[in-house]
Design a protein around this motif. Structure first.
Motif, PDB file in Angstrom:
ATOM      1  N   ALA A   1       1.329  -1.733  -0.025  1.00  0.00           N
ATOM      2  CA  ALA A   1      -0.099   0.135   0.307  1.00  0.00           C
ATOM      3  C   ALA A   1       0.960   1.705   0.055  1.00  0.00           C
ATOM      4  CB  ALA A   1      -0.572   0.087   1.526  1.00  0.00           C
ATOM      5  N   LYS A   2       1.844   1.293   0.566  1.00  0.00           N
ATOM      6  CA  LYS A   2       3.202   2.466   0.808  1.00  0.00           C
ATOM      7  C   LYS A   2       3.629   2.475  -0.408  1.00  0.00           C
ATOM      8  CE  LYS A   2       5.283   2.866   4.543  1.00  0.00           C
ATOM      9  NZ  LYS A   2       6.671   2.303   5.847  1.00  0.00           N
ATOM     10  N   ALA A   3       3.831   1.850  -1.604  1.00  0.00           N
ATOM     11  CA  ALA A   3       4.022   2.104  -2.498  1.00  0.00           C
ATOM     12  C   ALA A   3       2.998   2.906  -3.491  1.00  0.00           C
ATOM     13  CB  ALA A   3       4.347   0.507  -3.185  1.00  0.00           C
ATOM     14  N   VAL A   4       1.772   1.916  -3.584  1.00  0.00           N
ATOM     15  CA  VAL A   4       0.764   2.198  -4.101  1.00  0.00           C
ATOM     16  C   VAL A   4       0.663   3.917  -3.911  1.00  0.00           C
ATOM     17  CG1 VAL A   4      -1.400   1.902  -5.357  1.00  0.00           C
ATOM     18  CG2 VAL A   4      -0.243   0.132  -4.343  1.00  0.00           C
ATOM     19  N   GLU A   5       0.622   4.335  -3.256  1.00  0.00           N
ATOM     20  CA  GLU A   5       0.587   5.986  -2.407  1.00  0.00           C
ATOM     21  C   GLU A   5       1.771   6.483  -2.651  1.00  0.00           C
ATOM     22  OE1 GLU A   5      -0.494   7.914   1.855  1.00  0.00           O
ATOM     23  OE2 GLU A   5       0.548   6.327   1.827  1.00  0.00           O
ATOM     24  N   MET A   6       2.852   5.886  -3.286  1.00  0.00           N
ATOM     25  CA  MET A   6       4.022   7.127  -3.459  1.00  0.00           C
ATOM     26  C   MET A   6       3.534   7.335  -4.496  1.00  0.00           C
ATOM     27  SD  MET A   6       7.211   5.585  -1.045  1.00  0.00           S
ATOM     28  CE  MET A   6       8.081   5.897  -2.427  1.00  0.00           C
ATOM     29  N   VAL A   7       3.572   6.179  -5.548  1.00  0.00           N
ATOM     30  CA  VAL A   7       4.199   5.732  -6.915  1.00  0.00           C
ATOM     31  C   VAL A   7       2.545   6.808  -7.160  1.00  0.00           C
ATOM     32  CG1 VAL A   7       3.574   4.933  -9.569  1.00  0.00           C
ATOM     33  CG2 VAL A   7       4.569   4.132  -7.328  1.00  0.00           C
ATOM     34  N   LEU A   8       1.342   6.971  -6.874  1.00  0.00           N
ATOM     35  CA  LEU A   8       0.193   7.438  -7.591  1.00  0.00           C
ATOM     36  C   LEU A   8      -0.099   9.356  -6.601  1.00  0.00           C
ATOM     37  CD1 LEU A   8      -2.337   5.380  -6.433  1.00  0.00           C
ATOM     38  CD2 LEU A   8      -2.051   6.143  -9.158  1.00  0.00           C
ATOM     39  N   THR A   9       0.774   9.444  -5.549  1.00  0.00           N
ATOM     40  CA  THR A   9       0.824  11.155  -5.666  1.00  0.00           C
ATOM     41  C   THR A   9       1.868  11.648  -6.256  1.00  0.00           C
ATOM     42  OG1 THR A   9       1.032   9.721  -3.195  1.00  0.00           O
ATOM     43  CG2 THR A   9       1.931  11.714  -3.236  1.00  0.00           C
ATOM     44  N   GLU A  10       3.211  10.661  -6.736  1.00  0.00           N
ATOM     45  CA  GLU A  10       3.641  11.254  -7.568  1.00  0.00           C
ATOM     46  C   GLU A  10       2.895  11.697  -8.964  1.00  0.00           C
ATOM     47  OE1 GLU A  10       8.346   9.831 -10.107  1.00  0.00           O
ATOM     48  OE2 GLU A  10       7.491   9.416  -7.889  1.00  0.00           O
ATOM     49  N   MET A  11       2.626  10.688  -9.285  1.00  0.00           N
ATOM     50  CA  MET A  11       1.569  10.689 -10.881  1.00  0.00           C
ATOM     51  C   MET A  11       0.904  11.889 -10.960  1.00  0.00           C
ATOM     52  SD  MET A  11       0.870   6.043 -11.311  1.00  0.00           S
ATOM     53  CE  MET A  11       0.246   6.910 -13.553  1.00  0.00           C
ATOM     54  N   LEU A  12       0.208  12.297  -9.326  1.00  0.00           N
ATOM     55  CA  LEU A  12      -0.985  12.946  -9.541  1.00  0.00           C
ATOM     56  C   LEU A  12      -0.361  14.655  -9.416  1.00  0.00           C
ATOM     57  CD1 LEU A  12      -3.802  11.244  -7.759  1.00  0.00           C
ATOM     58  CD2 LEU A  12      -3.849  11.671  -9.766  1.00  0.00           C
ATOM     59  N   VAL A  13       0.445  13.990  -8.506  1.00  0.00           N
ATOM     60  CA  VAL A  13       1.367  15.948  -8.398  1.00  0.00           C
ATOM     61  C   VAL A  13       1.849  16.413  -9.839  1.00  0.00           C
ATOM     62  CG1 VAL A  13       3.466  16.590  -7.252  1.00  0.00           C
ATOM     63  CG2 VAL A  13       2.200  15.382  -6.040  1.00  0.00           C
ATOM     64  N   ASN A  14       2.517  15.256 -10.844  1.00  0.00           N
ATOM     65  CA  ASN A  14       3.075  15.466 -11.874  1.00  0.00           C
ATOM     66  C   ASN A  14       1.811  15.972 -13.038  1.00  0.00           C
ATOM     67  OD1 ASN A  14       5.881  15.008 -10.951  1.00  0.00           O
ATOM     68  ND2 ASN A  14       5.391  13.028 -12.069  1.00  0.00           N
ATOM     69  N   LEU A  15       0.940  15.352 -12.553  1.00  0.00           N
ATOM     70  CA  LEU A  15      -0.496  15.875 -13.417  1.00  0.00           C
ATOM     71  C   LEU A  15      -0.536  17.538 -13.251  1.00  0.00           C
ATOM     72  CD1 LEU A  15      -2.188  15.240 -15.221  1.00  0.00           C
ATOM     73  CD2 LEU A  15      -4.035  14.020 -13.846  1.00  0.00           C
ATOM     74  N   ARG A  16      -0.732  17.097 -11.875  1.00  0.00           N
ATOM     75  CA  ARG A  16      -1.579  18.716 -11.352  1.00  0.00           C
ATOM     76  C   ARG A  16      -0.701  20.064 -12.204  1.00  0.00           C
ATOM     77  NH1 ARG A  16      -0.121  21.808  -6.924  1.00  0.00           N
ATOM     78  NH2 ARG A  16      -1.491  23.111  -6.297  1.00  0.00           N
ATOM     79  N   THR A  17       1.155  19.521 -11.771  1.00  0.00           N
ATOM     80  CA  THR A  17       1.840  20.396 -12.086  1.00  0.00           C
ATOM     81  C   THR A  17       1.620  20.976 -13.982  1.00  0.00           C
ATOM     82  OG1 THR A  17       2.916  19.828 -10.444  1.00  0.00           O
ATOM     83  CG2 THR A  17       4.246  21.258 -12.153  1.00  0.00           C
ATOM     84  N   GLN A  18       1.641  19.979 -14.643  1.00  0.00           N
ATOM     85  CA  GLN A  18       1.445  20.079 -15.716  1.00  0.00           C
ATOM     86  C   GLN A  18      -0.178  20.361 -16.158  1.00  0.00           C
ATOM     87  OE1 GLN A  18       1.702  16.475 -17.847  1.00  0.00           O
ATOM     88  NE2 GLN A  18       4.043  15.909 -16.752  1.00  0.00           N
ATOM     89  N   LEU A  19      -0.457  20.483 -15.960  1.00  0.00           N
ATOM     90  CA  LEU A  19      -2.185  21.128 -15.768  1.00  0.00           C
ATOM     91  C   LEU A  19      -2.002  22.322 -15.277  1.00  0.00           C
ATOM     92  CD1 LEU A  19      -5.150  18.474 -14.939  1.00  0.00           C
ATOM     93  CD2 LEU A  19      -3.819  19.172 -17.363  1.00  0.00           C
ATOM     94  N   LEU A  20      -1.659  23.066 -14.537  1.00  0.00           N
ATOM     95  CA  LEU A  20      -1.848  24.190 -13.796  1.00  0.00           C
ATOM     96  C   LEU A  20      -0.819  24.752 -14.982  1.00  0.00           C
ATOM     97  CD1 LEU A  20      -1.460  24.258 -10.229  1.00  0.00           C
ATOM     98  CD2 LEU A  20      -3.276  24.635 -11.742  1.00  0.00           C
ATOM     99  N   GLY A  21       0.128  24.465 -16.172  1.00  0.00           N
ATOM    100  CA  GLY A  21       0.739  25.077 -16.061  1.00  0.00           C
ATOM    101  C   GLY A  21       0.393  25.125 -18.016  1.00  0.00           C
ATOM    102  N   LEU A  22      -0.975  24.744 -18.088  1.00  0.00           N
ATOM    103  CA  LEU A  22      -1.428  24.609 -19.603  1.00  0.00           C
ATOM    104  C   LEU A  22      -2.116  26.125 -19.757  1.00  0.00           C
ATOM    105  CD1 LEU A  22      -3.389  21.632 -19.924  1.00  0.00           C
ATOM    106  CD2 LEU A  22      -1.283  21.912 -21.053  1.00  0.00           C
ATOM    107  N   PRO A  23      -2.268  26.642 -18.959  1.00  0.00           N
ATOM    108  CA  PRO A  23      -2.576  28.339 -19.259  1.00  0.00           C
ATOM    109  C   PRO A  23      -1.244  29.251 -20.104  1.00  0.00           C
ATOM    110  CG  PRO A  23      -3.599  27.639 -17.836  1.00  0.00           C
ATOM    111  CD  PRO A  23      -3.238  26.451 -17.546  1.00  0.00           C
ATOM    112  N   ALA A  24      -0.536  29.168 -18.600  1.00  0.00           N
ATOM    113  CA  ALA A  24       0.917  29.694 -19.155  1.00  0.00           C
ATOM    114  C   ALA A  24       1.502  29.519 -20.789  1.00  0.00           C
ATOM    115  CB  ALA A  24       1.652  29.849 -18.515  1.00  0.00           C
TER     116      ALA A  24
END
Length: 173
Positions: free
Chosen positions: A98-121
């Motif tokens: 569970a800890k591994a899944v949480e780490m991977v998903l957290t990293e993936m979602l943080v990356n997605l958030r960063t990429q989506l927030l960068g779209l307007p600029a």
């Protein structure tokens, strides 16, 4: 001290029983209410039965005063088997920590958030002066592109070896 009567009928007062066990008299009264300390027909505390019940209750053993070896052994073996099955499933890759899944998903979602927030600029200069329909098509295409990256995960991302390779936490830190 010579006792000339049946030991099972030996009685004492609640105060003396409490003093002998090193507990308070109200605690003895509570033990009587719980059925642990027994009383004789005359109201005295039956010493032998009460001591036996008190120490059985305190030790958590069964009615006979012993722990069933085979029951405990069976529980232990069942636990060992379940742990072995979990370890085997992890090695086969059908179960993940569970800890591994949480780490991977957290990293993936943080990356997605960063990429989506960068779209307007990134897209604002390209979309300037375009029609609503054109803006909609470009935005939808870019968002779908970013979301598609999420679907490119592999189960290998959830293995401990992959997680431990770059983050410096291999030493249990």
């Amino acid at each position: 001290m010579k006792i000339s009567q049946n030991l099972k009928e030996l009685t004492t007062t609640q105060v003396e029983f409490a003093r002998a066990l090193g507990i308070t008299q109200p605690r003895v009264h509570q033990l009587i209410a719980d059925g642990i300390v027994t009383r004789s027909k005359t109201g005295g505390v039956l010493v032998i039965d009460s001591l036996k019940n008190y120490y059985q209750a305190k030790s958590g053993t069964d009615e006979g005063g012993t722990v069933d070896y085979w029951t405990e052994k069976a529980k232990h073996e069942k636990t060992k088997r379940e742990m072995a099955e979990i370890n085997l499933a992890k090695m086969e890759g059908s179960v993940y920590d569970a800890k591994a899944v949480e780490m991977v998903l957290t990293e993936m979602l943080v990356n997605l958030r960063t990429q989506l927030l960068g779209l307007p600029a990134a897209l604002a200069p390209q979309l300037e002066g375009r029609t609503k329909e054109e803006i909609y098509v470009v935005l939808t295409s870019k968002i779908e592109e970013k979301l598609a990256e999420l679907s490119e995960y592999t189960p290998d991302l959830f293995t401990e070896e992959t997680i431990g390779d770059g983050d410096g936490s291999e030493n249990g830190e």
